[in-house]
Scaffold this motif. Sequence first.
Motif, PDB file in Angstrom:
ATOM      1  N   ILE A 210     -38.942  20.792  56.285  1.00 12.36           N
ATOM      2  CA  ILE A 210     -39.706  19.826  55.594  1.00 12.36           C
ATOM      3  C   ILE A 210     -41.236  20.609  55.152  1.00 12.36           C
ATOM      4  O   ILE A 210     -41.796  20.603  56.045  1.00 12.36           O
ATOM      5  N   LEU A 211     -41.343  20.239  53.878  1.00 16.87           N
ATOM      6  CA  LEU A 211     -43.016  20.943  53.323  1.00 16.87           C
ATOM      7  C   LEU A 211     -44.003  19.944  53.095  1.00 16.87           C
ATOM      8  O   LEU A 211     -43.402  19.026  52.297  1.00 16.87           O
ATOM      9  N   CYS A 212     -45.137  19.937  53.518  1.00 20.09           N
ATOM     10  CA  CYS A 212     -46.179  19.309  53.376  1.00 20.09           C
ATOM     11  C   CYS A 212     -47.033  19.841  52.345  1.00 20.09           C
ATOM     12  O   CYS A 212     -46.979  21.167  52.384  1.00 20.09           O
ATOM     13  N   HIS A 213     -48.125  19.223  51.746  1.00 14.09           N
ATOM     14  CA  HIS A 213     -49.059  19.733  50.755  1.00 14.09           C
ATOM     15  C   HIS A 213     -50.000  20.274  51.710  1.00 14.09           C
ATOM     16  O   HIS A 213     -50.451  19.971  52.862  1.00 14.09           O
ATOM     17  N   GLN A 214     -51.020  20.996  51.041  1.00 11.23           N
ATOM     18  CA  GLN A 214     -52.056  21.799  51.549  1.00 11.23           C
ATOM     19  C   GLN A 214     -53.244  20.641  51.908  1.00 11.23           C
ATOM     20  O   GLN A 214     -53.151  19.670  51.297  1.00 11.23           O
ATOM     21  N   LYS A 215     -54.122  21.001  52.437  1.00  5.68           N
ATOM     22  CA  LYS A 215     -55.242  20.119  52.908  1.00  5.68           C
ATOM     23  C   LYS A 215     -54.522  18.773  53.231  1.00  5.68           C
ATOM     24  O   LYS A 215     -54.734  17.802  52.545  1.00  5.68           O
ATOM     25  N   PRO A 216     -53.874  18.724  54.267  1.00  8.46           N
ATOM     26  CA  PRO A 216     -52.763  17.773  54.719  1.00  8.46           C
ATOM     27  C   PRO A 216     -53.453  16.394  55.081  1.00  8.46           C
ATOM     28  O   PRO A 216     -54.541  16.369  55.664  1.00  8.46           O
ATOM     29  N   ASP A 217     -52.861  15.265  54.437  1.00 11.37           N
ATOM     30  CA  ASP A 217     -53.388  13.962  54.640  1.00 11.37           C
ATOM     31  C   ASP A 217     -52.518  13.306  55.640  1.00 11.37           C
ATOM     32  O   ASP A 217     -51.434  13.692  55.986  1.00 11.37           O
ATOM     33  N   GLY A 218     -53.026  11.884  56.009  1.00 15.18           N
ATOM     34  CA  GLY A 218     -51.853  11.226  56.570  1.00 15.18           C
ATOM     35  C   GLY A 218     -50.720  10.938  56.026  1.00 15.18           C
ATOM     36  O   GLY A 218     -49.634  10.454  56.746  1.00 15.18           O
ATOM     37  N   ASP A 219     -50.594  10.937  54.709  1.00 15.45           N
ATOM     38  CA  ASP A 219     -49.353  10.342  54.226  1.00 15.45           C
ATOM     39  C   ASP A 219     -48.294  11.589  54.174  1.00 15.45           C
ATOM     40  O   ASP A 219     -47.179  11.414  54.711  1.00 15.45           O
ATOM     41  N   THR A 220     -48.787  12.774  53.795  1.00 15.92           N
ATOM     42  CA  THR A 220     -47.846  13.964  53.725  1.00 15.92           C
ATOM     43  C   THR A 220     -47.318  14.372  55.024  1.00 15.92           C
ATOM     44  O   THR A 220     -45.918  14.590  55.409  1.00 15.92           O
ATOM     45  N   LEU A 221     -48.141  14.169  56.047  1.00 18.88           N
ATOM     46  CA  LEU A 221     -48.010  14.545  57.478  1.00 18.88           C
ATOM     47  C   LEU A 221     -47.020  13.517  58.088  1.00 18.88           C
ATOM     48  O   LEU A 221     -46.105  13.726  58.731  1.00 18.88           O
TER      49      LEU A 221
ATOM     50  N   ASP B 280     -46.752  18.765  43.130  1.00 15.47           N
ATOM     51  CA  ASP B 280     -46.569  20.168  42.146  1.00 15.47           C
ATOM     52  C   ASP B 280     -46.508  21.246  43.098  1.00 15.47           C
ATOM     53  O   ASP B 280     -47.048  21.215  44.312  1.00 15.47           O
ATOM     54  N   PRO B 281     -45.804  22.386  42.893  1.00 14.96           N
ATOM     55  CA  PRO B 281     -45.708  23.511  43.721  1.00 14.96           C
ATOM     56  C   PRO B 281     -47.055  24.085  44.073  1.00 14.96           C
ATOM     57  O   PRO B 281     -47.073  24.817  45.180  1.00 14.96           O
ATOM     58  N   VAL B 282     -48.020  23.899  43.167  1.00 16.65           N
ATOM     59  CA  VAL B 282     -49.423  24.517  43.513  1.00 16.65           C
ATOM     60  C   VAL B 282     -49.837  24.113  44.716  1.00 16.65           C
ATOM     61  O   VAL B 282     -50.708  24.659  45.302  1.00 16.65           O
ATOM     62  N   LEU B 283     -49.806  22.740  45.114  1.00 17.68           N
ATOM     63  CA  LEU B 283     -50.212  22.034  46.437  1.00 17.68           C
ATOM     64  C   LEU B 283     -49.291  22.442  47.653  1.00 17.68           C
ATOM     65  O   LEU B 283     -49.633  22.178  48.613  1.00 17.68           O
ATOM     66  N   LEU B 284     -48.511  23.503  47.467  1.00 17.55           N
ATOM     67  CA  LEU B 284     -47.774  24.142  48.642  1.00 17.55           C
ATOM     68  C   LEU B 284     -48.964  25.087  49.250  1.00 17.55           C
ATOM     69  O   LEU B 284     -48.542  25.583  50.472  1.00 17.55           O
ATOM     70  N   GLY B 285     -49.677  25.623  48.514  1.00 16.70           N
ATOM     71  CA  GLY B 285     -50.814  26.441  48.875  1.00 16.70           C
ATOM     72  C   GLY B 285     -50.194  27.711  49.409  1.00 16.70           C
ATOM     73  O   GLY B 285     -49.358  28.361  48.537  1.00 16.70           O
TER      74      GLY B 285
END
Lengths: 322, 322
Positions: free
Chosen positions: B20-31, B84-89
């Motif tokens: 399961i992938l979360c976005h970079q600079k993670p926030d409460g929603d992605t985590l 967006d894939p760019v947010l995968l860091g």
Amino acid sequence: MEITVREAARELLRRNHITILCHQKPDGDTLGSGFALWHTLTAMGRNARVLCSDGLPENYAFLAPGYVPADFKEEYVVAVDVADPVLLGDLREQYEGKVDLCIDHHPSNARYAARLLLDDRAAAAAEIIWLLLREMGAEIPGAGRAARCIYTGIATDTGCFRFSNTTPRSLRIVAEMIEDGLDTQPVNAAMFESKSRSRVELEAAVLSGIRYYYQGHCAVITVTRQLQERLGVDDYQLEGLASIPREIEGVWVGVTIREKDGCCRISLRSTEEADSSAICAAFGGGGHLRAAGCTIQGSPEEARELLLDQIGRALNMSPENR
Amino acid sequence: MEITVREAARELLRRNHITILCHQKPDGDTLGSGFALWHTLTAMGRNARVLCSDGLPENYAFLAPGYVPADFKEEYVVAVDVADPVLLGDLREQYEGKVDLCIDHHPSNARYAARLLLDDRAAAAAEIIWLLLREMGAEIPGAGRAARCIYTGIATDTGCFRFSNTTPRSLRIVAEMIEDGLDTQPVNAAMFESKSRSRVELEAAVLSGIRYYYQGHCAVITVTRQLQERLGVDDYQLEGLASIPREIEGVWVGVTIREKDGCCRISLRSTEEADSSAICAAFGGGGHLRAAGCTIQGSPEEARELLLDQIGRALNMSPENR
């Protein structure tokens, strides 16, 4: 005599020329409840008015723009969110013993009214008003003023759904009103995203002067008389200040010292690591486990010293760790 | 290919060894979304892990105490709240083009995944996760960790139900979870009532230095490089700062100037009296009507002067009223 929502609805439907009383130093719930009832009764063709010893403060004017209490010979008196006649303030003398119906959610209600509609599981009196208006067969259009008043009551009493009193019912009532056209944004902007310039200055001064003790587990903020005079802040503008020190990471006891009338008013907030009411009881005060208050004679510095001794004992920390 | 909640549920039920992938600079929603899915899959006996280029920040550790990503040969990849894939860091290189299922609520989703479960009316991705887990037939006990994760996602993305993206469904999901035993208080305390000491110092400094222009309709706060260095604050600790000046009574345009890497990062927030994105566009920036940003070369003072000119024009106020 305690009555049900249905009985209260029937009672109200039979009445006209109704005075609705709010408590002194009015908040969003007493005013939201009172004006939701007022808007609805008025829309149903009844004569009604809302009275509050402190009037309708400007920041709540949006609940009933241009409101002026009607002049009529009243036949029925309803109190909303008023747990005790003493909270009627200047209206107490006129109305004590004359309240026909009290609608409230405080378990501490003094049962002073002829009829009492009490639901202490309700997060706000406005929640009960919503149930009551429904029972009365009234329309509560989401885009209307009554819905906005009910939302204001529920949102302010739950800290915008942040406090532990928020119930599934509070959330579902709001869900239904949003679905029906309620725009929560003007209320949220006015209630939760608006500070006066003097409040901002006050926060800047208070935060700059914050002091930490006991390895950062105790934080103290002080509002001196001088600061209050310089900024011209009143009691309203000091609201919520006491929660600031406790919200700092690592702080178990947050202390707010406010110089007033030659002594110091103390507000304590604590995490589970300390008992605020026990600490305040040592100074003749009281309150709850996590939030309590007391008054200490002397200067802010003297009050702080006395409090720090007591807090050290409560935290089982020796004075050299202060 | 866009799929429904039911199709996504069927798909997931057939899989194992899921990343399961979360976005970079993670926030409460992605985590919250990622770990709600992880807790549930794990409870169902599947092998799963959550990956994020920035790890699990300490302030979100409560979502999955002691979490360490499992080591296995993955067979399926899910991205949550990643538009967006760019947010995968740092994980982009490894995972771009390899995401089997993306679960998202951003209308701007780049449609990069083999299958996309998109609901742009959802206040949070966690809202979709709740629907998905239900559809999978999973238990979501209110007192369990998955419920806490879902609540964290919804509460953080809606500013604890204060923002306009809050929907009846967001409120009803939370109502149901509270009814089923969810305690919102630990999450609310951690997310909305907790500030670091350096953040408090930062706010004190920034509020003390606030400046007003155009008859109080414009407020400017400045975060100098020197201040950031002295307090050792990072990007996380600056979050939410930009909303402060706009929340002051009478302010139409709130400006936050942050000195960084030899230039100034500007954040604008406005009421309906001004168009933030138009003002920022003059400096090559952009954003929304009420919230926008840009970068200006030069010192904070130079940036402020340039901005004030532009803001005066936007407010139709002449320079002598500045």
